[in-house]
Design an enzyme around this catalytic site. Structure first.
Site, PDB file in Angstrom:
ATOM      1  N   ASN A  53      58.269-105.729 -40.576  1.00 31.30           N
ATOM      2  CA  ASN A  53      57.085-104.789 -40.648  1.00 31.30           C
ATOM      3  C   ASN A  53      57.254-103.979 -42.033  1.00 31.30           C
ATOM      4  O   ASN A  53      58.037-103.200 -42.250  1.00 31.30           O
ATOM      5  CB  ASN A  53      57.250-103.693 -39.500  1.00 31.30           C
ATOM      6  N   HIS A 110      48.282-106.125 -37.681  1.00 32.89           N
ATOM      7  CA  HIS A 110      49.628-105.731 -38.152  1.00 32.89           C
ATOM      8  C   HIS A 110      50.723-106.306 -37.729  1.00 32.89           C
ATOM      9  O   HIS A 110      50.871-106.607 -36.558  1.00 32.89           O
ATOM     10  CB  HIS A 110      49.250-104.081 -37.890  1.00 32.89           C
ATOM     11  N   CYS A 122      50.843 -97.351 -40.664  1.00 32.88           N
ATOM     12  CA  CYS A 122      50.580 -98.741 -40.425  1.00 32.88           C
ATOM     13  C   CYS A 122      49.361 -99.369 -40.468  1.00 32.88           C
ATOM     14  O   CYS A 122      48.976-100.239 -40.665  1.00 32.88           O
ATOM     15  CB  CYS A 122      51.364 -99.347 -39.431  1.00 32.88           C
TER      16      CYS A 122
END
Length: 335
Positions: free
Chosen positions: A287, A257, A116
């Site tokens: 996500n 993020h 990520c």
């Protein structure tokens, strides 16, 4: 000291048409909209459902839009970096596939595996390449087809992830105090037991056993990952802010993020920021791993003005984490 600064000069993005809602998920596993929204803040996510299409498809869509928006001559691109954890194949690199599809003739390409944090790390690599004077134009893409590694029988993880891609053009400029100013990245290496895919790599190659036991999906111990993410993203942002004289009065936006709304809120609180100073689109995309930060830039590009102080921050598998200070380089609404 290099005379070049590295600036983003345009953003392109792509998300699939198919919207997987919480209501639809509730028919697949024991969950509901209230449970998901309360815990992670996700209402829907985009899914690349067409058979035979992978991460490279979304990445090239984003890159093509970027090239069209910026008007850059593809022959002048020096490099293409693609951050992903869901490569089309073990080899060749997904970046090489994208390069071929969009017709870059004078560039080299490579994948960047930073989970990520992938886009954030790749952007920093592109900046250092430009600051060295060896390249002038780099396309950096964050793209992940997280639905390909999501177990839709696991109620804990299947609401979290979606698919998408976004790309930025990073160019050299002789203007000072602009673009990528500072960064702080770390990896503590303790994250393997808490966030990984059990099979498919060289330690545990694919077999009938691994398929039958559903070992090719993402595994996560959510509470541990949440705790580490909150602590590290908050600490990283605070460090970047302190050493660059940034505070609630001169930070225009934090671009975090998009993993969990509660993590995002904790980062904002640590910096004493209002949520109006945080770019958030997790409700609509979930996500998307390496794609979350550039997708936020794509969604909110119209709000950005030259000189705006931004802090990027992310946390990912392997417990990689970090933050960057970026000073925006153009008025998006005039381009």
């Amino acid at each position: 000291m290099s005379r070049y600064s590295a600036i983003i000069t345009g953003v392109g993005g792509y998300v699939p048409d198919y919207v997987l809602t919480n209501e639809e998920l509730s028919r697949m596993v024991d969950t509901n909209d209230e449970w998901i929204m309360t815990r992670v803040g996700i209402k829907e996510r985009r899914i690349l459902s067409e058979e035979g299409l992978g991460t490279s498809y979304m990445a090239r869509k984003a890159a093509k839009q970027l090239i069209k928006k910026t008007g850059v001559d593809p022959d002048t691109i020096d490099a293409l970096i693609l951050a992903t954890s869901t490569a089309d194949y073990k080899f060749p690199s997904t970046a090489s596939i994208v390069l071929g599809k969009i017709g870059l003739k004078n560039a080299y390409a490579f994948d960047f595996w930073g989970a990520c944090c992938g886009f954030l790390y790749a952007l920093d690599q592109a900046a250092m390449m430009i600051q060295s004077g060896r390249v002038k134009k780099v396309i950096v893409i964050g793209a992940d087809k997280m639905s390909s590694v999501t177990d839709y029988k696991d109620r804990q993880t299947c609401p979290l992830f979606g698919d998408g891609a976004a790309a930025v053009l990073v160019e050299a400029t002789e203007e000072e105090n602009i673009g990528v100013i500072d960064s702080h990245f770390r990896c503590d290496g303790k994250g393997l037991p808490f966030l990984h895919m059990k099979a498919g790599g060289s330690v545990c190659p694919p077999s009938h056993f691994t398929v039958d036991h559903r070992l090719h999906y993402l595994y996560q111990e959510g509470r541990t990952v949440f705790r580490y993410a909150v602590t590290n993203m908050s600490d990283d942002c605070a460090l970047i802010a302190e050493r660059n004289g940034l505070n609630k009065d001169n930070i225009r936006f934090v671009v975090p993020h998009q993993a969990n709304m509660r993590i995002i809120e904790a980062v904002a609180k640590r910096l004493d920021l209002t949520m109006d100073q945080v770019l958030v689109n997790i409700e609509h995309y979930g996500n998307t791993s390496a794609a979350t930060i550039p997708l936020a830039l794509w969604d909110y590009e119209h709000l950005l003005k030259k000189g705006d102080n931004l802090i990027f921050t992310a946390f990912g598998a392997g417990f990689v984490h970090g933050a960057s200070y970026y000073k925006w380089a153009y008025d998006a609404d005039t381009k």
